[in-house]
Design an enzyme around this catalytic site. Structure first.
Site, short mmCIF file in Angstrom:
data_model
loop_
_atom_site.label_atom_id
_atom_site.label_comp_id
_atom_site.label_asym_id
_atom_site.label_seq_id
_atom_site.Cartn_x
_atom_site.Cartn_y
_atom_site.Cartn_z
N SER A 147 32.11 57.20 27.97
CA SER A 147 33.03 58.29 28.31
C SER A 147 32.52 59.24 29.51
O SER A 147 31.27 59.43 29.58
CB SER A 147 33.60 58.88 27.12
OG SER A 147 34.41 60.10 27.42
N TYR A 160 31.83 62.70 18.54
CA TYR A 160 32.27 61.85 19.51
C TYR A 160 31.18 61.77 20.83
O TYR A 160 30.85 60.85 21.13
CB TYR A 160 33.76 62.20 19.95
CG TYR A 160 34.34 61.24 20.91
CD1 TYR A 160 34.74 59.94 20.69
CD2 TYR A 160 34.47 61.71 22.45
CE1 TYR A 160 35.33 59.15 21.68
CE2 TYR A 160 34.77 60.88 23.34
CZ TYR A 160 35.38 59.55 23.17
OH TYR A 160 35.80 58.81 24.12
#
Length: 284
Positions: A147, A160
Site C-alpha cells: 500500500s 494496517y
C-alpha cells in the site's frame, strides 16, 4: 493483443481475498484476459459470486473458501491447485483487513487477526506456492499487496500501516531471493493508492474499539468521493505486473509524494509529526 494477454492468457491465476475489493477487481481483469481464475475468500459465498460473474462474462473460474491465516490450509490449497492444474502463472497475495483504533484499545483478538491475515497470510502464501512453482520450472509471477501506507505513518491505523511496511520489506527481500535462486519467478509489490472498495465499510470493523467507527466513516466518505475507480486501478495493476515492474502502483503521483516524504523523514531523523490533513481527519 495486450502484453498481459500475451503472457497470461490460458494460464492460472490464484487470488486470495478476491470476494470483494481489489481482489475482486483483479479477478475480473484476469478473467477478461483469458486466465483461469481461482477466486478465494474466507467467505465462500462471496468467492462464488465473483467466480460466477467471471464465468457469466465468458471466462473460466473456480471458487474456494480459504483462510490465509491458517498455514496448513494454504499448504493443502497449493498442493491441490498444482495437482489439478499443473502450474500457477500468477499468484496474487491480496487478502487483507483494515483495523482502526488506538493501539492499546484494539482487542488482542483483532490484533492477532490483522497480523495473521495481512502479514502471515502473504508470507505463508509464498511459502506454500513457491516450491510448486519451482518444481513446475515455468515462468511465474507473484504479486504481494502492500500500500502507499507502506511508506507513511497514520495514528489509529497503526495495525494496517505496520503490516504494509512489513509486506513491502518482505517483497523486496523476496525479489532478491529469486535472483539468488536463479528462479524464473517475477515478484511485484502492489502499492495501491485510494481505490473505491468496501474496506472501510462499517461491517468490516467488527472487533474494533468503539471509537473507531467515526474514523472508519470518515475514511469511507473520503474513498467514495476521491478514490480511483476499482476496475481502472486493477487494469493498471495487471498491466504493470505483466510489464515486469516491481513497483506496481495505481496513482503514480501519490506514490511519488508519499515516498518523497518518507525519504525526507529518514534523512532528517526528525520525530514523527502529523500533517494538517491527518489532524483534520482525526478531529471530532
Amino acid at each position: 493483443m495486450s502484453r498481459e494477454q500475451e503472457l497470461f492468457e490460458g494460464g492460472v491465476a490464484v487470488i486470495t481475498g478476491a470476494g470483494a475489493g481489489i481482489g475482486m477487481g483483479l479477478a475480473r481483469r484476469c478473467g477478461e484476459i483469458g486466465m483461469t481464475v481461482i477466486v478465494t475468500d474466507i467467505e465462500e459465498a462471496r468467492a462464488r459470486s465473483v467466480a460466477d460473474a467471471i464465468m457469466a462474462a465468458g471466462g473460466r473460474s473456480e471458487a474456494q473458501r480459504l483462510d490465509v491465516a491458517d498455514p496448513a490450509a494454504l499448504d493443502a490449497f497449493a498442493a491441490d491447485v498444482f495437482a489439478r492444474h499443473g502450474e500457477v502463472r500468477l499468484l496474487v497475495n491480496n487478502a487483507g483487513i483494515e483495523t482502526l483504533g488506538l493501539t492499546w484499545e484494539i482487542p488482542a483478538a483483532r490484533w492477532e487477526q490483522t497480523l495473521s491475515v495481512n502479514i502471515n497470510g502473504i508470507v505463508h502464501g509464498v511459502r506454500a506456492f513457491v516450491p510448486h512453482m519451482l518444481k513446475a520450472g515455468k515462468q511465474a509471477w507473484i504479486a504481494n499487496l502492500a500500500s502507499v501506507g507502506a511508506f507513511g505513518q497514520m495514528p489509529t491505523q497503526t495495525a494496517y500501516i505496520m503490516s504494509k511496511h512489513a509486506i513491502q520489506a518482505f517483497s523486496e527481500c523476496l525479489y532478491l531471493e529469486m535472483e539468488v535462486a536463479g528462479a524464473p519467478i517475477h515478484v511485484s509489490s502492489v502499492i495501491p493508492g485510494m481505490l473505491k472498495t468496501s474496506i472501510f465499510d462499517a461491517a468490516a470493523g467488527k472487533g474494533e474499539p468503539e471509537g473507531a467507527a467515526r474514523h472508519r466513516a470518515k475514511m469511507a466518505h473520503m474513498m467514495a468521493n476521491y478514490g480511483m475507480d476499482l476496475d481502472e486501478g486493477c487494469h493498471k495493476i495487471i498491466a504493470k505486473i505483466a510489464a515486469g515492474e516491481f513497483w506496481v502502483d495505481t496513482q503514480e503521483q501519490m506514490t511519488d509524494d508519499i515516498v518523497a516524504g518518507r525519504v525526507a523523514f529518514l534523512q532528517s531523523r526528525a520525530a514523527p509529526a502529523m500533517g494538517a490533513e491527518t489532524k483534520a481527519l482525526l478531529e471530532d
